[in-house]
Design an enzyme around this catalytic site. Structure first.
Site, mmCIF file in Angstrom:
data_model
loop_
_atom_site.group_PDB
_atom_site.id
_atom_site.type_symbol
_atom_site.label_atom_id
_atom_site.label_comp_id
_atom_site.label_asym_id
_atom_site.label_seq_id
_atom_site.Cartn_x
_atom_site.Cartn_y
_atom_site.Cartn_z
ATOM 1 N N GLY A 190 8.920 -13.222 27.431
ATOM 2 C CA GLY A 190 7.756 -12.415 27.050
ATOM 3 C C GLY A 190 6.574 -13.258 26.581
ATOM 4 C CD GLU A 197 7.646 -11.300 31.008
ATOM 5 O OE1 GLU A 197 8.239 -11.317 29.900
ATOM 6 O OE2 GLU A 197 7.978 -10.562 31.935
ATOM 7 C CB ALA A 255 11.442 -9.701 24.418
ATOM 8 C CD GLU A 260 12.514 -13.299 31.016
ATOM 9 O OE1 GLU A 260 12.546 -14.299 31.752
ATOM 10 O OE2 GLU A 260 11.487 -12.916 30.441
HETATM 11 N N1 CAA Z 1 14.405 -13.616 19.898
HETATM 12 C C1 CAA Z 1 14.879 -13.624 18.645
HETATM 13 N N2 CAA Z 1 14.996 -14.737 17.888
HETATM 14 C C2 CAA Z 1 14.599 -15.888 18.436
HETATM 15 C C3 CAA Z 1 14.101 -15.967 19.753
HETATM 16 C C4 CAA Z 1 13.991 -14.755 20.492
HETATM 17 N N3 CAA Z 1 13.494 -14.720 21.736
HETATM 18 N N4 CAA Z 1 13.824 -17.259 20.028
HETATM 19 C C5 CAA Z 1 14.126 -17.967 18.930
HETATM 20 N N5 CAA Z 1 14.600 -17.140 17.968
HETATM 21 C C6 CAA Z 1 15.061 -17.501 16.631
HETATM 22 C C7 CAA Z 1 16.421 -18.176 16.684
HETATM 23 O O1 CAA Z 1 17.444 -17.213 16.788
HETATM 24 C C8 CAA Z 1 16.439 -18.913 15.374
HETATM 25 O O2 CAA Z 1 16.701 -18.001 14.334
HETATM 26 P P1 CAA Z 1 17.711 -18.439 13.126
HETATM 27 O O3 CAA Z 1 16.993 -19.598 12.466
HETATM 28 O O4 CAA Z 1 17.754 -17.208 12.293
HETATM 29 O O5 CAA Z 1 18.972 -18.847 13.764
HETATM 30 C C9 CAA Z 1 14.973 -19.353 15.218
HETATM 31 O O6 CAA Z 1 14.206 -18.498 16.074
HETATM 32 C C10 CAA Z 1 14.738 -20.793 15.650
HETATM 33 O O7 CAA Z 1 15.249 -20.914 16.980
HETATM 34 P P2 CAA Z 1 16.291 -22.049 17.412
HETATM 35 O O8 CAA Z 1 17.135 -22.450 16.254
HETATM 36 O O9 CAA Z 1 16.983 -21.561 18.636
HETATM 37 O O10 CAA Z 1 15.286 -23.234 17.760
HETATM 38 P P3 CAA Z 1 15.532 -24.428 18.791
HETATM 39 O O11 CAA Z 1 14.446 -25.402 18.555
HETATM 40 O O12 CAA Z 1 16.928 -24.911 18.741
HETATM 41 O O13 CAA Z 1 15.325 -23.749 20.245
HETATM 42 C C11 CAA Z 1 14.252 -22.325 21.868
HETATM 43 C C12 CAA Z 1 14.080 -23.218 20.608
HETATM 44 C C13 CAA Z 1 14.619 -23.193 23.070
HETATM 45 C C14 CAA Z 1 12.908 -21.635 22.113
HETATM 46 C C15 CAA Z 1 15.368 -21.297 21.611
HETATM 47 O O14 CAA Z 1 15.088 -20.642 20.385
HETATM 48 C C16 CAA Z 1 15.485 -20.266 22.667
HETATM 49 O O15 CAA Z 1 16.025 -20.527 23.730
HETATM 50 N N6 CAA Z 1 14.984 -19.019 22.408
HETATM 51 C C17 CAA Z 1 15.123 -17.907 23.279
HETATM 52 C C18 CAA Z 1 14.186 -18.032 24.463
HETATM 53 C C19 CAA Z 1 14.391 -16.876 25.414
HETATM 54 O O16 CAA Z 1 15.435 -16.709 25.998
HETATM 55 N N7 CAA Z 1 13.324 -16.050 25.609
HETATM 56 C C20 CAA Z 1 13.363 -14.927 26.480
HETATM 57 C C21 CAA Z 1 13.734 -13.707 25.726
HETATM 58 S S1 CAA Z 1 14.033 -12.330 26.788
HETATM 59 C C22 CAA Z 1 12.516 -11.757 27.212
HETATM 60 O O17 CAA Z 1 11.499 -12.256 26.775
HETATM 61 C C23 CAA Z 1 12.560 -10.591 28.133
HETATM 62 C C24 CAA Z 1 11.252 -10.201 28.678
HETATM 63 O O18 CAA Z 1 10.863 -10.485 29.794
HETATM 64 C C25 CAA Z 1 10.402 -9.437 27.917
#
Ligand code: CAA
Length: 262
Positions: A113, A116, A68, A136
């Site tokens: 998400g 999921e 998400a 999460e």
């Molecule tokens: N939401 C918003 N933006 C996101 C995102 C997310 N879930 N995941 C990645 N992005 C964005 C980053 O912020 C970044 O944006 P900028 O270039 O503007 O800074 C861009 O995508 C590229 O990401 P990274 O620079 O972080 O890329 P990376 O290769 O270094 O890392 C990754 C990749 C490991 C997937 C890392 O992006 C990450 O950990 N993302 C979040 C994953 C996460 O925690 N997901 C769960 C979300 S909560 C949820 O989903 C709740 C639920 O149950 C519904």
């Protein structure tokens, strides 16, 4: 079909509808606009008779769906958080209950998400580059789009708790080992393998496939006796289809069945 900003749909002449989650700047993270678009798109897919099987994938090389959208969630109130979870849960249940098979072609990160969403699909084919996880708890929340329920049902209570409590990411081989991924293939062959599976399913008797889906989905939510009672109903129902007559006649006449989907 409607116009969408965050999802792409391609329908080929064989009946495969390919849905691409398309927010590459945010690694295809699901914001509310995308979830609303999926809601509408899956309503259209349900009634579009040109589409027999749906494949969902993420745009780009790196990510299926990275969860998400954290930027959008950051300042939510408790009420907004609940509404957001309920919205996505409803849409994911719509995907799960689509009266057509849905295959996730997991091309990269399937986190939160994203994992999921993949679990709401019937079958998951993973690229060797795929990474699955429910991170999460590192953000101060539990999974909210069905992950606490679907992961435990797919891989069992113990493994689901380990993944949820640690927030660890697992690779495609481990996802396959625990039953989260059905197959692991190279990134280059991912879409071909997903389409080959879709073609094979399309070649089978449509109603029979449809009732297999509904019987498994319904059956896992009820006790065994209720599940097998439902199975008897849909088993009987299929004897009203032309494809049952054709399938059995073809077997007896030692020829390939020519199904018409009715
Ligand atoms: N939401 C918003 N933006 C996101 C995102 C997310 N879930 N995941 C990645 N992005 C964005 C980053 O912020 C970044 O944006 P900028 O270039 O503007 O800074 C861009 O995508 C590229 O990401 P990274 O620079 O972080 O890329 P990376 O290769 O270094 O890392 C990754 C990749 C490991 C997937 C890392 O992006 C990450 O950990 N993302 C979040 C994953 C996460 O925690 N997901 C769960 C979300 S909560 C949820 O989903 C709740 C639920 O149950 C519904």
């Amino acid at each position: 079909m409607g116009e969408y900003a965050n999802v792409l749909l391609e329908v080929d002449s064989d009946g495969i509808g390919t849905v691409v989650i398309n927010r590459p700047k945010a690694l295809n993270a699901l914001n509310a606009a995308t979830v609303y678009e999926l809601d509408k798109l899956f309503d259209e897919l349900a009634t579009n008779s040109d589409v027999k099987v749906v494949i969902i994938t993420g745009s780009g090389e790196k990510s299926f769906v990275a969860g998400a959208d954290i930027v959008e969630m950051k300042d939510m109130t408790a009420i907004e958080g609940r509404q957001w979870g309920q919205l996505a849960q409803r849409v994911f249940s719509k995907i799960e209950d689509l009266p057509k098979p849905v295959i996730a072609a997991v091309n990269g990160y399937a986190l939160g998400g994203g994992c999921e969403l993949a679990m709401a699909c019937d079958i998951r084919i993973a690229s060797e580059k795929a990474k699955f996880g429910q991170p999460e708890v590192s953000l101060g929340i539990p999974p909210g789009f069905g992950g606490t329920q679907r992961l435990a049902r797919l891989v069992g209570k113990g493994r689901a708790k380990e993944l949820l409590f640690t927030g660890d990411m697992i690779d495609a081989a481990e996802a396959y080992r625990i039953g989260l991924a059905n197959q692991v293939v190279t990134p280059e062959e991912l879409m071909d393998k997903a389409k080959a599976m879709a073609h094979k399913i399309i070649s089978r008797a449509t109603v029979a496939v449809q009732v297999c889906k509904s019987a498994i989905n319904r059956g896992l939510d009820v006790d065994l006796n209720s599940g097998i009672a439902y199975e008897a109903e849909v088993f009987g129902l299929c004897f009203a289809t032309q494809d049952q007559k054709e399938g059995m006649a073809a077997f007896i006449e030692k020829r390939k069945a020519n199904f018409i989907g009715k």
